[in-house]
Design a protein around this motif. Structure first.
Motif, PDB file in Angstrom:
ATOM      1  N   GLN A 166       0.888  -1.152   0.000  1.00  0.00           N
ATOM      2  CA  GLN A 166       0.000   0.000   0.000  1.00  0.00           C
ATOM      3  C   GLN A 166       0.929   1.205   0.000  1.00  0.00           C
ATOM      4  O   GLN A 166       1.702   1.399   0.949  1.00  0.00           O
ATOM      5  CB  GLN A 166      -0.892   0.059   1.243  1.00  0.00           C
ATOM      6  N   HIS A 167       0.895   1.988  -1.076  1.00  0.00           N
ATOM      7  CA  HIS A 167       1.782   3.145  -1.162  1.00  0.00           C
ATOM      8  C   HIS A 167       0.941   4.358  -1.542  1.00  0.00           C
ATOM      9  O   HIS A 167       0.009   4.264  -2.331  1.00  0.00           O
ATOM     10  CB  HIS A 167       2.938   2.911  -2.138  1.00  0.00           C
ATOM     11  N   PHE A 168       1.288   5.500  -0.951  1.00  0.00           N
ATOM     12  CA  PHE A 168       0.399   6.655  -1.090  1.00  0.00           C
ATOM     13  C   PHE A 168       1.137   7.961  -0.866  1.00  0.00           C
ATOM     14  O   PHE A 168       2.186   8.017  -0.221  1.00  0.00           O
ATOM     15  CB  PHE A 168      -0.767   6.543  -0.104  1.00  0.00           C
ATOM     16  N   LEU A 169       0.541   8.994  -1.417  1.00  0.00           N
ATOM     17  CA  LEU A 169       0.951  10.369  -1.145  1.00  0.00           C
ATOM     18  C   LEU A 169      -0.276  11.129  -0.684  1.00  0.00           C
ATOM     19  O   LEU A 169      -1.334  11.068  -1.319  1.00  0.00           O
ATOM     20  CB  LEU A 169       1.529  11.030  -2.399  1.00  0.00           C
ATOM     21  N   GLY A 170      -0.143  11.835   0.435  1.00  0.00           N
ATOM     22  CA  GLY A 170      -1.253  12.627   0.948  1.00  0.00           C
ATOM     23  C   GLY A 170      -0.837  14.056   1.213  1.00  0.00           C
ATOM     24  O   GLY A 170       0.292  14.312   1.656  1.00  0.00           O
ATOM     25  N   TRP A 171      -1.725  14.970   0.918  1.00  0.00           N
ATOM     26  CA  TRP A 171      -1.503  16.382   1.232  1.00  0.00           C
ATOM     27  C   TRP A 171      -2.627  16.864   2.139  1.00  0.00           C
ATOM     28  O   TRP A 171      -3.808  16.612   1.865  1.00  0.00           O
ATOM     29  CB  TRP A 171      -1.512  17.245  -0.034  1.00  0.00           C
ATOM     30  N   LYS A 172      -2.266  17.547   3.207  1.00  0.00           N
ATOM     31  CA  LYS A 172      -3.269  18.272   3.975  1.00  0.00           C
ATOM     32  C   LYS A 172      -3.416  19.627   3.301  1.00  0.00           C
ATOM     33  O   LYS A 172      -2.457  20.404   3.225  1.00  0.00           O
ATOM     34  CB  LYS A 172      -2.838  18.452   5.429  1.00  0.00           C
ATOM     35  N   ILE A 173      -4.597  19.893   2.757  1.00  0.00           N
ATOM     36  CA  ILE A 173      -4.790  21.107   1.976  1.00  0.00           C
ATOM     37  C   ILE A 173      -5.794  22.045   2.644  1.00  0.00           C
ATOM     38  O   ILE A 173      -6.669  21.611   3.402  1.00  0.00           O
ATOM     39  CB  ILE A 173      -5.256  20.800   0.527  1.00  0.00           C
ATOM     40  N   THR A 244      -9.433  23.795  -7.330  1.00  0.00           N
ATOM     41  CA  THR A 244      -8.278  24.378  -8.027  1.00  0.00           C
ATOM     42  C   THR A 244      -7.536  25.420  -7.196  1.00  0.00           C
ATOM     43  O   THR A 244      -6.367  25.698  -7.452  1.00  0.00           O
ATOM     44  CB  THR A 244      -8.712  25.011  -9.359  1.00  0.00           C
ATOM     45  N   ASP A 245      -8.218  25.979  -6.211  1.00  0.00           N
ATOM     46  CA  ASP A 245      -7.600  27.032  -5.397  1.00  0.00           C
ATOM     47  C   ASP A 245      -7.335  26.473  -4.000  1.00  0.00           C
ATOM     48  O   ASP A 245      -8.214  26.458  -3.139  1.00  0.00           O
ATOM     49  CB  ASP A 245      -8.528  28.248  -5.331  1.00  0.00           C
ATOM     50  N   TYR A 246      -6.119  26.006  -3.780  1.00  0.00           N
ATOM     51  CA  TYR A 246      -5.797  25.391  -2.496  1.00  0.00           C
ATOM     52  C   TYR A 246      -4.312  25.551  -2.186  1.00  0.00           C
ATOM     53  O   TYR A 246      -3.477  25.780  -3.076  1.00  0.00           O
ATOM     54  CB  TYR A 246      -6.156  23.900  -2.504  1.00  0.00           C
ATOM     55  N   GLU A 247      -3.999  25.418  -0.893  1.00  0.00           N
ATOM     56  CA  GLU A 247      -2.618  25.460  -0.425  1.00  0.00           C
ATOM     57  C   GLU A 247      -2.278  24.128   0.241  1.00  0.00           C
ATOM     58  O   GLU A 247      -3.099  23.555   0.947  1.00  0.00           O
ATOM     59  CB  GLU A 247      -2.416  26.588   0.586  1.00  0.00           C
ATOM     60  N   ILE A 248      -1.063  23.651   0.013  1.00  0.00           N
ATOM     61  CA  ILE A 248      -0.598  22.415   0.645  1.00  0.00           C
ATOM     62  C   ILE A 248       0.086  22.786   1.962  1.00  0.00           C
ATOM     63  O   ILE A 248       1.078  23.511   1.979  1.00  0.00           O
ATOM     64  CB  ILE A 248       0.382  21.663  -0.264  1.00  0.00           C
ATOM     65  N   GLU A 249      -0.463  22.273   3.071  1.00  0.00           N
ATOM     66  CA  GLU A 249       0.075  22.607   4.388  1.00  0.00           C
ATOM     67  C   GLU A 249       1.004  21.529   4.938  1.00  0.00           C
ATOM     68  O   GLU A 249       1.974  21.831   5.636  1.00  0.00           O
ATOM     69  CB  GLU A 249      -1.073  22.850   5.369  1.00  0.00           C
ATOM     70  N   GLU A 250       0.706  20.258   4.665  1.00  0.00           N
ATOM     71  CA  GLU A 250       1.547  19.152   5.125  1.00  0.00           C
ATOM     72  C   GLU A 250       1.536  18.053   4.067  1.00  0.00           C
ATOM     73  O   GLU A 250       0.633  17.994   3.226  1.00  0.00           O
ATOM     74  CB  GLU A 250       1.050  18.582   6.461  1.00  0.00           C
ATOM     75  N   GLU A 251       2.533  17.174   4.153  1.00  0.00           N
ATOM     76  CA  GLU A 251       2.623  16.058   3.212  1.00  0.00           C
ATOM     77  C   GLU A 251       2.892  14.771   3.970  1.00  0.00           C
ATOM     78  O   GLU A 251       3.641  14.749   4.948  1.00  0.00           O
ATOM     79  CB  GLU A 251       3.748  16.306   2.198  1.00  0.00           C
ATOM     80  N   GLU A 252       2.285  13.694   3.505  1.00  0.00           N
ATOM     81  CA  GLU A 252       2.560  12.358   4.042  1.00  0.00           C
ATOM     82  C   GLU A 252       2.826  11.425   2.871  1.00  0.00           C
ATOM     83  O   GLU A 252       1.985  11.270   1.984  1.00  0.00           O
ATOM     84  CB  GLU A 252       1.388  11.839   4.873  1.00  0.00           C
ATOM     85  N   PHE A 253       3.993  10.823   2.852  1.00  0.00           N
ATOM     86  CA  PHE A 253       4.418   9.962   1.753  1.00  0.00           C
ATOM     87  C   PHE A 253       4.947   8.683   2.365  1.00  0.00           C
ATOM     88  O   PHE A 253       5.917   8.698   3.122  1.00  0.00           O
ATOM     89  CB  PHE A 253       5.502  10.680   0.938  1.00  0.00           C
ATOM     90  N   ASN A 254       4.303   7.547   2.064  1.00  0.00           N
ATOM     91  CA  ASN A 254       4.673   6.337   2.786  1.00  0.00           C
ATOM     92  C   ASN A 254       4.338   5.095   1.969  1.00  0.00           C
ATOM     93  O   ASN A 254       3.620   5.159   0.970  1.00  0.00           O
ATOM     94  CB  ASN A 254       3.945   6.280   4.142  1.00  0.00           C
ATOM     95  N   LYS A 255       4.857   3.977   2.424  1.00  0.00           N
ATOM     96  CA  LYS A 255       4.562   2.678   1.825  1.00  0.00           C
ATOM     97  C   LYS A 255       4.471   1.649   2.931  1.00  0.00           C
ATOM     98  O   LYS A 255       5.263   1.651   3.885  1.00  0.00           O
ATOM     99  CB  LYS A 255       5.635   2.288   0.814  1.00  0.00           C
ATOM    100  N   ILE A 256       3.469   0.773   2.845  1.00  0.00           N
ATOM    101  CA  ILE A 256       3.187  -0.205   3.891  1.00  0.00           C
ATOM    102  C   ILE A 256       3.097  -1.582   3.241  1.00  0.00           C
ATOM    103  O   ILE A 256       2.336  -1.766   2.285  1.00  0.00           O
ATOM    104  CB  ILE A 256       1.861   0.117   4.600  1.00  0.00           C
ATOM    105  N   PRO A 257       3.848  -2.569   3.722  1.00  0.00           N
ATOM    106  CA  PRO A 257       3.757  -3.913   3.139  1.00  0.00           C
ATOM    107  C   PRO A 257       2.433  -4.575   3.493  1.00  0.00           C
ATOM    108  O   PRO A 257       1.996  -4.539   4.643  1.00  0.00           O
ATOM    109  CB  PRO A 257       4.944  -4.652   3.759  1.00  0.00           C
ATOM    110  N   MET A 258       1.784  -5.181   2.488  1.00  0.00           N
ATOM    111  CA  MET A 258       0.520  -5.884   2.695  1.00  0.00           C
ATOM    112  C   MET A 258       0.750  -7.352   2.354  1.00  0.00           C
ATOM    113  O   MET A 258       0.777  -7.742   1.185  1.00  0.00           O
ATOM    114  CB  MET A 258      -0.575  -5.275   1.813  1.00  0.00           C
ATOM    115  N   THR A 259       0.956  -8.164   3.381  1.00  0.00           N
ATOM    116  CA  THR A 259       1.262  -9.570   3.186  1.00  0.00           C
ATOM    117  C   THR A 259       1.012 -10.323   4.480  1.00  0.00           C
ATOM    118  O   THR A 259       1.048  -9.732   5.565  1.00  0.00           O
ATOM    119  CB  THR A 259       2.732  -9.765   2.755  1.00  0.00           C
ATOM    120  N   ASN A 260       0.769 -11.621   4.363  1.00  0.00           N
ATOM    121  CA  ASN A 260       0.643 -12.463   5.550  1.00  0.00           C
ATOM    122  C   ASN A 260       1.998 -12.973   6.040  1.00  0.00           C
ATOM    123  O   ASN A 260       2.069 -13.715   7.015  1.00  0.00           O
ATOM    124  CB  ASN A 260      -0.265 -13.668   5.253  1.00  0.00           C
TER     125      ASN A 260
END
Length: 396
Positions: A166-173, A244-260
């Motif tokens: 599970q890999h993702f990029l998130g912005w708090k906007i 379209t009109d927004y500011e990026i305040e924080e960023e979260e960039f991560n990857k999580i292994p998904m397996t048994n």
């Protein structure tokens, strides 16, 4: 050896698992007459992640530094838009920095606990030693290991299990206009381009009408370049959400292994916790509740001297997770088709109960009746054969 600092317990890694274990050991009285050392390479002074989870609003949650909770959620696809209550569950969010401060403040009041910033380079189970860049330390009872190098995990091959990220990029906007319903999360928005051998979706956690954490998330075996996540997230915000009109305040960039896969089997003195112990649920990537449950098991074992430290995850649900990952990895069906049918055929509350491994076999069968049948029948046959091969190999 006499000059080497000695502790009863050492925790390697001050993340979710390590800090939760230290907190619960302290609160349980285990450290009244014992010393604990925590080693982490970071200061834990930045908001580097967000933990989210769903749960029934029970007493154990009251102590946590929860920043917000939601009772309603939305799921969306190309041909559906469903908003539902999560009752009896709620969806909770904890900011990383709040959790770090919450626990580190508790630990700082104890003279039995030492926290150092250093990088662990080796551990020696036979001599009960942990070596760091700056020195070495001895433990008399257990070393609890939670740290790992994420890039190395995909190289751990188990022929009887699947591995995806599970890999993702998130912005708090922050937006100029009121764009969000602060009482409703978007749990999964599949109005994004599909990916091969996996699942892609948007995810929105609204704090206020003009503030939200927005993520672009993938379940797949292949990781992307940072700029690819950025362009996909920007497209989702601007073209799908029409912001379209927004500011990026924080960023979260991560990857999580998904397996048994349990990445590191414990021996008598080194105990894996967190991701290494398999507390991340393979089909969702969520870990907070499972991690808390595993920590409770460890603390109870330490108090009762039973040496029972294995995460007690259900074999039935582990098999379900393998089947789902088989379908996604082998492209028997697209991720959008699988989850679209699940959402259209079941309530969100029923699905959360299933994903929490709280459902009965009859409830499981009702949910399974809503997925693409031939894709899952083929996957069940393949995974059952894989399971039999694995057992035969162990017997030989």
């Amino acid at each position: 050896m006499n000059n080497i600092p000695s502790y009863d317990y050492i925790i390697g890694g001050a993340g979710l698992a390590g800090l939760t274990l230290a907190w619960q050991m302290l609160d349980s009285g285990l450290l009244d007459n014992r010393k604990l050392l925590i080693i982490d390479r970071d200061k834990k002074n930045t908001n580097d992640r967000t933990w989210c989870f769903w749960a029934k609003p029970d007493n154990w949650l009251k102590a946590l530094p929860i920043s917000k909770s939601w009772k309603d959620a939305r799921v969306q696809g190309s041909d559906f838009d469903l908003k539902q209550s999560l009752e009896p569950y709620e969806y909770f969010k904890i900011e990383g920095i709040d959790y770090y401060n919450f626990i580190l403040n508790k630990l700082s009041r104890s003279t039995q606990i030492t926290v150092i910033q250093d990088f662990i380079v080796d551990e020696d189970a036979k001599n009960k030693m942990v070596k760091t860049q700056a020195g070495q330390y001895q433990f008399t009872e257990y070393f609890f290991k939670s740290y790992f190098i994420a890039d190395e995990l995909s190289g751990i091959k188990d022929p009887n299990k699947h591995f995806i990220w599970q890999h993702f990029l998130g912005w708090k906007i922050k937006t100029k206009l009121a764009c969000f319903d602060p009482e409703t999360i978007t749990y999964m928005d599949m109005r994004v381009p599909e990916v091969k051998s996996g699942l892609s979706f948007g995810y929105v956690l609204p704090e206020k009408p003009s503030e939200a954490l927005v993520e672009y998330t993938l379940f797949s075996a292949e990781l992307w370049k940072k700029e690819d996540y950025e362009s996909s997230l920007r497209y989702y915000i601007e073209k799908t959400l029409n912001i379209t009109d927004y500011e990026i305040e924080e960023e979260e960039f991560n990857k999580i292994p998904m397996t048994n896969t349990v990445f590191e089997q414990r021996n008598k003195s080194i105990i894996p916790i967190g991701t290494l112990a398999g507390t991340v649920k393979p089909s969702t990537g969520y870990s907070f509740v499972r991690n808390y449950q595993h920590i409770q098991l460890i603390v109870d074992s330490l108090k009762n001297n039973t040496q029972c430290f294995e995460s007690a995850n259900s074999k039935r649900f582990r098999f379900y997770d393998e089947v789902l990952m088989n379908v996604l990895v082998t492209e028997k069906s697209s991720g959008h088709a699988v989850f679209g049918k699940l959402y259209k055929g079941n309530t969100l509350a029923a699905l959360l109960k299933f994903l929490n491994e709280e459902s009965s076999l009859w409830e499981d069968l009702k949910i399974m009746n809503t997925v693409p049948k031939w894709a899952f029948i083929k996957a069940v046959v393949e995974e059952f054969s894989r399971f039999l091969r694995g057992n035969n190999n162990k017997a030989n």
